[in-house]
Design a protein around this motif. Structure first.
Motif, PDB file in Angstrom:
ATOM      1  N   VAL A 192       0.813  -1.207   0.000  1.00 48.49           N
ATOM      2  CA  VAL A 192       0.000   0.000   0.000  1.00 48.49           C
ATOM      3  C   VAL A 192       0.848   1.260   0.000  1.00 48.49           C
ATOM      4  O   VAL A 192       0.411   2.309  -0.497  1.00 48.49           O
ATOM      5  CB  VAL A 192      -0.972  -0.016   1.203  1.00 48.49           C
ATOM      6  N   ASP A 220      -1.935  -3.974  -3.428  1.00 49.74           N
ATOM      7  CA  ASP A 220      -2.580  -3.122  -2.439  1.00 49.74           C
ATOM      8  C   ASP A 220      -2.360  -1.640  -2.726  1.00 49.74           C
ATOM      9  O   ASP A 220      -2.976  -0.790  -2.095  1.00 49.74           O
ATOM     10  CB  ASP A 220      -2.036  -3.435  -1.034  1.00 49.74           C
ATOM     11  N   ASN A 241      -6.561  -5.131  -4.047  1.00 43.55           N
ATOM     12  CA  ASN A 241      -7.100  -4.306  -2.964  1.00 43.55           C
ATOM     13  C   ASN A 241      -6.873  -2.828  -3.235  1.00 43.55           C
ATOM     14  O   ASN A 241      -7.141  -2.000  -2.378  1.00 43.55           O
ATOM     15  CB  ASN A 241      -6.412  -4.657  -1.636  1.00 43.55           C
TER      16      ASN A 241
END
Length: 365
Positions: free
Chosen positions: A112, A158, A190
């Motif tokens: 992320v 992510d 995601n």
């Protein structure tokens, strides 16, 4: 005389400074042309999916904005994960990871804290750069517990504003009919916003875990047997090929949506459905599962009823399963479950355009 000398020296130093600034600006221009500083413009464009392959081959790129993956050791990394690891944490520039042809046997995580990453394979050679692994949900993880479907992913994305083209994501586990713990994810997404163009996603059960976020799949090939597109994301699949490899029974999509206020759903527009077996168009994974097919061409492998409430009768009242002007032998709605919908143009239109995934805000195509 002294004044003239001082003026001449000042002029000379000014010229040097000017030349330095000019060279610096030229360097910055080259850097941004290849790497793409976002400058607060958070979107995905065609340029983000392109690499000048001739320039790479001639070694003119100097590593600026492009990380080369070559398992033969002629790039910056022999592995895809190694290339991802080279991207700075919290980067604010588009970084393109060019993956040379080869079979890369590894699990990859794009975390992320590393946004603006592109995976780019060789142009017009989607099958030549393959990232593959063989984890399944029943395999034991590092702590001795089963991995579960989520952690079985070969590639997990992510990061925000991720995009990929001309690459194959594969989970080589072959799910057996009725087998337990056989879920094997090839790609888990995601990312809040991500785009996939001309990629292949291969597996058998739960091939693509389109888990959460807004995503755009264009001209992709997605292959599997059971629920091979699943998750709770809000995604538009346009002009994709959905390939069933089921021996007997299977299902294309299983969307997870538990509340009517959940802003999610799978929309398939202009896709083709081919392959083997007898498959459902979709199964209700959650009370308010939402799946729409518009202008799709369906082979005769579609089970006439087409839709399943997954043994939860109450979902017949709440699931949103619809079709609009689909063609082919599998599009015959005469024997559809009565709680599915034949949509009008007005009803289908919100699901057919990029605005369904707020694409006008983050796609520049």
């Amino acid at each position: 005389m002294m004044m003239m000398i001082m003026m001449k020296g000042l002029y000379s130093r000014s010229s040097v400074v000017f030349m330095f600034v000019l060279v610096f600006l030229m360097w910055v221009h080259v850097d941004l042309a290849e790497g793409g500083d976002t400058n607060g413009l958070d979107y995905i464009s065609w340029e983000d999916l392109q690499v000048d392959e001739q320039r790479l081959a001639l070694k003119y790129n100097n590593g600026v904005g492009v990380i080369i993956v070559d398992q033969n050791g002629k790039g910056h990394s022999k592995t895809v994960q190694g290339a991802v690891d080279l991207v700075p944490v919290n980067n604010r520039q588009r970084v393109k990871i060019f993956i040379y042809p080869g079979i890369y046997r590894e699990k990859v995580l794009v975390p992320v804290n590393k946004p603006y990453i592109s995976f780019v394979g060789k142009r017009n050679a989607t099958a030549s750069a393959i990232i593959t692994w063989n984890s399944k949900s029943s395999d034991k993880g590092p702590h001795g517990r089963p991995l579960g479907t989520y952690d079985s992913a070969t590639v997990a994305v992510d990061s925000n504003f991720f995009c990929a083209t001309e690459v194959t994501f594969e989970n080589s586990v072959v799910a057996t009919p009725g087998g337990k713990g056989m879920q094997g994810v090839a790609l888990r997404v995601n990312s809040p916003k991500a785009m996939f163009y001309r990629v292949r996603i291969k597996g058998t059960q739960d091939t693509l875990l389109d888990n959460m976020g807004n995503h755009y799949f264009l001209k992709c090939r997605i292959q599997g047997k059971v629920d091979f597109i699943c998750g709770g994301a809000k995604s538009l699949y346009e002009k994709c090929r959905l390939q069933s490899v089921a021996e007997n029974y299977g299902a294309i999509a299983a969307h997870h949506r538990n509340k009517p206020t959940d802003d999610s759903g799978f929309s398939f527009v202009g896709c083709t459905i081919r392959g083997t077996g007898n498959v459902y168009l979709g199964r209700a994974w959650g009370d308010y599962s939402r799946i729409i097919y518009s202008n799709c061409n369906m082979d005769g492998i579609i089970i006439p009823a087409a839709w399943s409430e997954w043994n939860h009768p109450n979902r017949k009242k709440t699931a949103v399963f619809g079709e609009y002007q689909c063609t082919g032998r599998g599009a015959d709605r005469r024997h559809r479950v009565p709680w599915s919908k034949s949509l009008s143009y007005a009803e289908a239109r919100p699901f057919m355009e990029k605005s369904f995934i707020d694409g006008d805000q983050w796609l520049r195509l």
